[in-house]
Scaffold this motif. Structure first.
Motif, short mmCIF file in Angstrom:
data_model
loop_
_atom_site.label_atom_id
_atom_site.label_comp_id
_atom_site.label_asym_id
_atom_site.label_seq_id
_atom_site.Cartn_x
_atom_site.Cartn_y
_atom_site.Cartn_z
N ILE A 25 -8.62 20.25 1.68
CA ILE A 25 -9.93 19.94 1.83
C ILE A 25 -10.30 20.17 3.39
N TYR B 102 -9.15 3.44 -10.53
CA TYR B 102 -10.22 2.65 -9.80
C TYR B 102 -11.18 2.13 -10.84
N ASP C 100 -13.42 18.32 -6.33
CA ASP C 100 -11.93 17.94 -6.16
C ASP C 100 -11.74 17.09 -7.37
N LYS D 161 -1.88 12.04 -7.31
CA LYS D 161 -2.51 10.74 -8.22
C LYS D 161 -1.84 11.11 -9.56
N CYS E 229 -16.71 15.46 -6.70
CA CYS E 229 -15.46 14.89 -7.13
C CYS E 229 -15.48 14.22 -8.32
N GLY F 182 -3.84 17.26 -1.29
CA GLY F 182 -5.01 17.47 -1.21
C GLY F 182 -5.71 17.67 0.09
#
Ligand SMILES: Cc1ncc(COP(=O)(O)O)c(C=O)c1O
Length: 418
Positions: free
Chosen positions: A106, A340, A212, A247, A171, A102
């Motif tokens: 970006i 998270y 994102d 991820k 995001c 990524g």
């Protein structure tokens, strides 16, 4: 030594720095519940076996030369099918750009759109946008996302800033919060962007949205992922997606990512990256092409992966709810996605067993590390105020058998405070 202004003013990633310090302490023999890194312990979360086998096989078959700058055609075809099958997004191969994860995408996107002094809007806490704006010498327009909105920016937060802005960095699922856009809120943001772009003349730069969605496969408990173009097809000319296997398939070190977006923009990004050379290795492109065609393997992996991550997030969340019920100044946002958990540890002003006062949030962070062996990343590392009592807790390296003892240790550390 005199070096470039950029290199002398670039701040390294706070998270990487913190992670490094903690790894040092672990090396010296300390036992720490290290929930700081947005990465996986491959012993706990290995990459899909089928992908691993394909990578080894691709190297054996000597796919070791330069890949095409835009990524191999067959991988772009595979990504095109994958985006359609899994997300309903229809992008042709010339609207797909492959790179080594990524980050380079970006970087290239910021470079392709933003000039020095251009207004770039991003919310805090958020991951690394401040650094990318610094690279392009853009004007930082920082919007503080609120706890009551699960730290996601809203259309109302963004609206006062959009006139003259050229770029909004969004995001979802979001790093660091593990929270997601609700459908209505993202719809409102899209409508606002479309309206703003209709207002602009053809000689003006348009307002673009980086979307994102690196974690979009990892949502839990009925949470649905929404994206701009699906919600509002008029967003298509202004939306550039950032995605990768990093991820969703625990493949942070494998380095394959892709952008979906208008061909004219992706072509510029490709030109920028051709000088950086941040291509995904040929063998990995070959391997991923084959893996993306293996739907049963993808589905089986994701079902297991999601449930393992969710179990950890939920158990820690419930532990925080219990601690709160016991009267301690802690809180957590119910897990929605990614790896998270957003937690609040609000202890400034309390005194330790030795009578030392926790004067700043940084004292609190150190206290957690010393007394509870708990390492988490303060939201200020993601651009929030230094006084913010909120933290990101990542479960990518979390061993299930350590959750109860970690919570117990945290409870003891909280109990010792006056
Ligand atoms: C939201 C988000 N975008 C992009 C990236 C970069 O991913 P990659 O490792 O593929 O460069 C990360 C990594 O932490 C992330 O959290």
């Amino acid at each position: 030594m005199k070096l470039s202004h950029l290199s002398e003013t670039l701040i390294g990633s706070e998270i990487v720095k913190l992670g490094g310090e903690i790894r040092d302490r672990i090396r010296k023999g300390e036992h720490i519940y290290n929930f700081t890194v947005g990465d996986f312990n491959p012993q706990i979360f290995p990459i899909p076996k089928e992908l691993e086998d394909e990578i080894v096989e691709a190297y054996r078959q000597r796919f070791t030369n330069y890949p095409p700058g835009e990524g191999s055609l067959e991988l772009r075809e595979a990504v095109s099918r994958f985006a359609k099958d899994y997300q309903g997004l229809e992008y042709n191969t010339d609207e797909i750009l492959i790179a080594s994860g990524g980050r380079p995408l970006i970087y290239a996107l910021f470079r392709a759109i933003c000039d020095k002094g251009d207004k770039v809007i991003y919310a805090v806490p958020s991951w690394n946008n401040n650094h990318y704006v610094h690279f392009v010498e853009g004007k930082h327009v920082v919007v503080e996302a609120k706890a009551e909105n699960n730290f996601m920016p809203t259309a109302d937060d963004l609206r006062p800033h959009i006139s003259n802005a050229v770029f909004i960095a969004l995001c979802s699922p979001q790093n660091p919060t593990g929270t997601t856009f609700r459908k209505e809120e993202l719809e409102r943001i899209c409508a606002m962007v479309v309206e703003e772009n209709k207002r602009r003349t053809d000689t003006e730069k348009k307002l673009y949205v980086m979307f994102d969605q690196m974690y979009w496969q990892l949502t839990y408990d009925g949470i649905q992922h929404y994206d701009p173009v699906t919600l509002n097809p008029e967003m298509r000319p202004y939306t550039i997606y950032i995605d990768a296997i990093s991820k969703a398939f625990a493949s942070t070190g494998v380095r394959v990512g892709w952008s979906l977006g208008p061909a004219a923009i992706l072509n510029k990004m490709k030109a920028i990256l051709s000088h950086v050379g941040a291509w995904a290795p040929m063998a990995e492109q070959k391997a991923l092409t084959r893996f993306l065609a293996n739907k049963p393997a993808i589905d089986a992996y994701l079902v297991h992966f999601r449930s393992e991550l969710e179990e950890r997030l939920r158990r820690i969340y419930e532990g925080f709810v219990q601690l709160k019920e016991q009267g301690y100044s802690v809180e957590a946002v119910a897990p929605e996605a990614a790896i998270y958990l957003t937690i609040k540890i609000d202890l400034v002003g309390k005194k330790t067993a030795n009578g030392d006062e926790l004067k700043t949030q940084s004292d609190v962070t150190s206290y957690l590390l010393q007394e509870a062996s708990l390492a988490v990343v303060p939201f200020y590392a993601f651009g929030a105020a230094k006084t913010s009592p909120w933290y990101r807790l990542s479960v990518g390296t979390c061993k299930k058998e350590e959750i109860d003892e970690m919570l117990q240790k945290l409870g003891t550390a909280l109990m010792q405070l006056r």
